[in-house]
Design an enzyme around this catalytic site. Structure first.
Site, mmCIF file in Angstrom:
data_model
loop_
_atom_site.group_PDB
_atom_site.id
_atom_site.type_symbol
_atom_site.label_atom_id
_atom_site.label_comp_id
_atom_site.label_asym_id
_atom_site.label_seq_id
_atom_site.Cartn_x
_atom_site.Cartn_y
_atom_site.Cartn_z
ATOM 1 N N ARG A 1 -24.117 -50.810 -7.545
ATOM 2 C CA ARG A 1 -23.001 -50.145 -7.418
ATOM 3 C C ARG A 1 -22.846 -50.075 -5.819
ATOM 4 N NH1 ARG A 1 -20.153 -44.893 -10.156
ATOM 5 N NH2 ARG A 1 -19.892 -46.587 -11.532
ATOM 6 N N HIS B 1 -14.663 -53.443 -11.650
ATOM 7 C CA HIS B 1 -15.398 -52.467 -12.370
ATOM 8 C C HIS B 1 -15.807 -53.197 -13.763
ATOM 9 C CE1 HIS B 1 -18.067 -49.383 -13.502
ATOM 10 N NE2 HIS B 1 -17.278 -48.361 -13.801
ATOM 11 N N GLN C 1 -17.049 -51.594 -17.120
ATOM 12 C CA GLN C 1 -16.215 -50.550 -17.346
ATOM 13 C C GLN C 1 -14.959 -51.420 -18.433
ATOM 14 O OE1 GLN C 1 -15.965 -47.174 -17.130
ATOM 15 N NE2 GLN C 1 -14.752 -47.328 -18.667
ATOM 16 N N ASP D 1 -6.742 -43.779 -14.588
ATOM 17 C CA ASP D 1 -7.756 -43.428 -13.793
ATOM 18 C C ASP D 1 -7.431 -42.448 -12.718
ATOM 19 O OD1 ASP D 1 -10.314 -43.576 -12.552
ATOM 20 O OD2 ASP D 1 -10.144 -45.546 -11.783
ATOM 21 N N CYS E 1 -11.278 -44.201 -17.757
ATOM 22 C CA CYS E 1 -12.834 -44.575 -17.483
ATOM 23 C C CYS E 1 -13.838 -43.379 -17.120
ATOM 24 C CB CYS E 1 -12.913 -45.484 -16.294
ATOM 25 S SG CYS E 1 -12.191 -44.800 -14.781
ATOM 26 N N ARG F 1 -20.027 -47.599 -23.021
ATOM 27 C CA ARG F 1 -20.483 -48.235 -21.892
ATOM 28 C C ARG F 1 -21.875 -48.727 -22.291
ATOM 29 N NH1 ARG F 1 -18.809 -47.002 -16.762
ATOM 30 N NH2 ARG F 1 -20.371 -48.776 -16.467
HETATM 31 N N1 CP Z 1 -16.855 -44.694 -15.600
HETATM 32 C C1 CP Z 1 -17.861 -44.976 -14.822
HETATM 33 O O1 CP Z 1 -18.127 -45.726 -13.968
HETATM 34 O O2 CP Z 1 -18.720 -43.737 -14.498
HETATM 35 P P1 CP Z 1 -19.583 -43.301 -13.404
HETATM 36 O O3 CP Z 1 -18.938 -43.283 -11.959
HETATM 37 O O4 CP Z 1 -19.905 -41.832 -13.761
HETATM 38 O O5 CP Z 1 -20.765 -44.172 -13.565
HETATM 39 N N1 NVA Z 2 -11.607 -45.834 -9.468
HETATM 40 C C1 NVA Z 2 -12.675 -44.982 -9.695
HETATM 41 C C2 NVA Z 2 -13.554 -45.346 -10.792
HETATM 42 C C3 NVA Z 2 -14.666 -44.402 -11.145
HETATM 43 C C4 NVA Z 2 -15.407 -44.914 -12.035
HETATM 44 C C5 NVA Z 2 -13.453 -44.854 -8.290
HETATM 45 O O1 NVA Z 2 -13.717 -45.937 -7.830
HETATM 46 O O2 NVA Z 2 -13.997 -43.994 -7.942
#
Ligand code: CP
Ligand code: NVA
Length: 305
Positions: A101, A128, A131, A221, A261, A289
């Site tokens: 990440r 992502h 997701q 989101d 998400c 997930r």
């Molecule tokens: N949806 C998602 O990726 O959640 P987290 O940021 O908690 O991993």
């Molecule tokens: N768009 C959000 C998704 C989190 C899972 C972010 O990047 O913070």
């Protein structure tokens, strides 16, 4: 070496194969069976941003599959202690797969270029993909088939939306996005999208009612993603008309599914009434997930051997 960076690298048939592995593993899991099909395999997790779902779902999923997941903390010095090339080459000597990440999408692309093991994108500013796999898997469970259906996206044209666009095209779903100007996909991304998924059926509007009208699923989101905190005031103003609330859901089909998400900022992009209501499947979506990623891990690691 196969990686999962944007979802564009998987064919439609491979996505369906992953869904079918995930479906089988989930059915077994629900009967109390945790098939150890990845004994001795090791997953390393490298996170530059916070996470609940992504971290825990990969860690728990790998345990169910009989492998090991290790969360790499600050002390590994990613990006600080040694070159990314040395980091990636050395880590690849010891583990089978890495979930990253990263703040910048290019970090994941660069790391994958140095790794001789698989790299999975666990979220960047641009994508992502894990997701999206869980999102589509959830609709597949609830609706039975994906092809020909319409997905409505209400809100920011962000990382989650970008991966969803690729995923929808791969499974034959239409995507209608209600997104204000200034927050839509940029030209560079649209050009790449047209190249990667030429069959994408994408409509962009500034009218959330129009977007949800024919949709099997309504997805939103946060308006302020991780790293955009300085833009909070402006974003709250610009997205004020894009909240998914009961009034908007009343324009969707009767059985339309609500997806998010998570994490959500309740009272901003979605009301409590909708996210806690009967059309909301966000908890199943979050649980998926883990199931979808078990499918990804089993498929990727089988492809390696
Ligand atoms: N949806 C998602 O990726 O959640 P987290 O940021 O908690 O991993
Ligand atoms: N768009 C959000 C998704 C989190 C899972 C972010 O990047 O913070």
């Amino acid at each position: 070496m196969r990686h999962l960076i944007t979802l564009a690298e998987l064919s439609s048939a491979e996505i369906e194969r992953i869904f079918s592995i995930a479906e089988d593993l989930k059915a077994k899991f629900e009967k109390g069976l945790r098939e150890p099909i990845l004994p001795g395999r090791v997953l390393a997790m490298l996170f530059e941003k916070p996470s609940l779902r992504t971290r825990v779902s990969f860690e728990a999923g790998m345990a169910h599959l009989g492998g090991t997941a290790m969360f790499l903390g600050q002390e590994v010095g990613f990006g600080k202690r040694e070159s990314m090339a040395d980091f990636g080459r050395v880590l690849s000597e010891m583990v089978d797969v890495i979930v990253v990440r990263a703040k910048k999408h290019q970090t994941v692309v660069d790391l994958a270029g140095y790794c001789s093991c698989s790299v999975i994108n666990g979220l960047t500013d641009q994508a992502h993909p894990c997701q999206t796999m869980a999102d589509l898997f959830t609709i597949r469970e609830l609706v039975g088939k994906l092809e020909g259906h319409t997905m409505a996206w209400v809100g920011d044209g962000n990382n989650v939306a970008r991966s969803l666009a690729i995923g929808c095209a791969k499974v034959g779903m239409k995507l209608v996005m209600a997104t204000p100007e200034g927050y839509r996909f940029d030209d560079a991304f649209l050009t790449r999208l047209k190249h990667d998924v030429p069959n994408l059926d994408l409509t962009v509007t500034d009218d959330p009612v129009r977007a949800v009208r024919d949709a099997v699923a309504v997805y939103t989101d946060v308006w302020i993603s991780m790293g955009q905190e300085a833009e909070e005031a402006r974003r709250k103003r610009d997205f004020a008309d894009y909240q998914v609330n009961a009034a908007l859901m009343s324009h969707a089909q009767k059985g339309a599914i609500f997806l998010h998400c998570l994490p959500a900022r309740r009272g901003e992009e979605v009301t409590d009434e909708v996210i806690d209501g009967p059309q909301s499947f966000v908890v199943q979506q979050a649980g998926n997930r883990m199931h979808a990623q078990k499918g990804i891990l089993a498929w990727l690691l089988a492809a390696q051997s």
